[in-house]
Design a protein around this motif. Structure first.
Motif, PDB file in Angstrom:
ATOM      1  N   ASP A  30       0.813  -1.214   0.000  1.00 16.12           N
ATOM      2  CA  ASP A  30       0.000   0.000   0.000  1.00 16.12           C
ATOM      3  C   ASP A  30       0.850   1.270   0.000  1.00 16.12           C
ATOM      4  N   VAL A  31       1.871   1.301   0.831  1.00 20.75           N
ATOM      5  CA  VAL A  31       2.669   2.514   1.000  1.00 20.75           C
ATOM      6  C   VAL A  31       3.673   2.707  -0.137  1.00 20.75           C
ATOM      7  N   TYR A  32       4.358   1.614  -0.524  1.00 19.47           N
ATOM      8  CA  TYR A  32       5.453   1.741  -1.480  1.00 19.47           C
ATOM      9  C   TYR A  32       5.164   1.116  -2.845  1.00 19.47           C
ATOM     10  N   GLY A  33       4.065   0.402  -2.967  1.00 17.65           N
ATOM     11  CA  GLY A  33       3.755  -0.262  -4.225  1.00 17.65           C
ATOM     12  C   GLY A  33       4.662  -1.451  -4.504  1.00 17.65           C
ATOM     13  N   MET A  34       5.219  -2.037  -3.458  1.00 19.22           N
ATOM     14  CA  MET A  34       6.140  -3.163  -3.611  1.00 19.22           C
ATOM     15  C   MET A  34       5.367  -4.461  -3.783  1.00 19.22           C
ATOM     16  N   ASN A  35       5.964  -5.399  -4.528  1.00 21.73           N
ATOM     17  CA  ASN A  35       5.367  -6.723  -4.592  1.00 21.73           C
ATOM     18  C   ASN A  35       6.177  -7.681  -3.724  1.00 21.73           C
ATOM     19  N   ARG A  36       5.574  -8.804  -3.411  1.00 22.70           N
ATOM     20  CA  ARG A  36       6.186  -9.778  -2.501  1.00 22.70           C
ATOM     21  C   ARG A  36       7.553 -10.262  -3.018  1.00 22.70           C
ATOM     22  N   ASP A  37       7.669 -10.512  -4.313  1.00 28.32           N
ATOM     23  CA  ASP A  37       8.934 -10.990  -4.864  1.00 28.32           C
ATOM     24  C   ASP A  37      10.062  -9.986  -4.646  1.00 28.32           C
ATOM     25  N   GLU A  38       9.743  -8.718  -4.777  1.00 29.90           N
ATOM     26  CA  GLU A  38      10.765  -7.681  -4.608  1.00 29.90           C
ATOM     27  C   GLU A  38      11.316  -7.677  -3.181  1.00 29.90           C
ATOM     28  N   ILE A  39      10.440  -7.732  -2.188  1.00 32.30           N
ATOM     29  CA  ILE A  39      10.925  -7.720  -0.800  1.00 32.30           C
ATOM     30  C   ILE A  39      11.722  -8.982  -0.508  1.00 32.30           C
ATOM     31  N   TYR A  40      11.308 -10.130  -1.051  1.00 31.41           N
ATOM     32  CA  TYR A  40      12.063 -11.366  -0.837  1.00 31.41           C
ATOM     33  C   TYR A  40      13.433 -11.303  -1.499  1.00 31.41           C
ATOM     34  N   ARG A  41      13.530 -10.674  -2.685  1.00 25.85           N
ATOM     35  CA  ARG A  41      14.837 -10.503  -3.338  1.00 25.85           C
ATOM     36  C   ARG A  41      15.743  -9.607  -2.491  1.00 25.85           C
ATOM     37  N   TRP A  42      15.170  -8.530  -1.974  1.00 24.51           N
ATOM     38  CA  TRP A  42      15.951  -7.643  -1.110  1.00 24.51           C
ATOM     39  C   TRP A  42      16.492  -8.404   0.099  1.00 24.51           C
ATOM     40  N   ILE A  43      15.632  -9.194   0.733  1.00 23.43           N
ATOM     41  CA  ILE A  43      16.031  -9.945   1.931  1.00 23.43           C
ATOM     42  C   ILE A  43      17.168 -10.908   1.587  1.00 23.43           C
TER      43      ILE A  43
END
Length: 94
Positions: A30-43
């Protein structure tokens, strides 16, 4: 609307908040328009390379390096995401 650019420090802040449970995936979406795959790649990249995962800038990869990565993938050493994180590759299409 273009993609939001995050500083390395902001990425780490988001990762740590997400991993600690302080921020839910839906809030990041909601806040950043991020998708789940993107956050998992970052992690994955952060866990493999620390803050350096986000400060490397644009890099060019040699033909030999690309072939090496492809061979690792084809031999089952890791998934595409694993290899991207392992070698701190900034762009999956590189």
């Amino acid at each position: 609307m273009g993609k939001i650019k995050f500083t390395p420090e902001k990425k780490i802040e988001i990762i740590e908040a997400y991993k600690s449970g302080k921020v839910a995936y839906s809030q990041l979406q909601d806040v950043y328009g991020m998708n789940r795959d993107e956050i998992y790649r970052w992690i994955s990249k952060y866990e493999a390379n620390g803050i350096e995962a986000f400060v490397s800038g644009n890099r060019r990869y040699s033909k030999e390096f690309k072939i090496h990565c492809i061979e690792e993938y084809l031999s089952g050493i890791g998934s595409v995401d694993d290899i991207v994180a392992k070698y701190n590759i900034s762009n999956r299409g590189a």
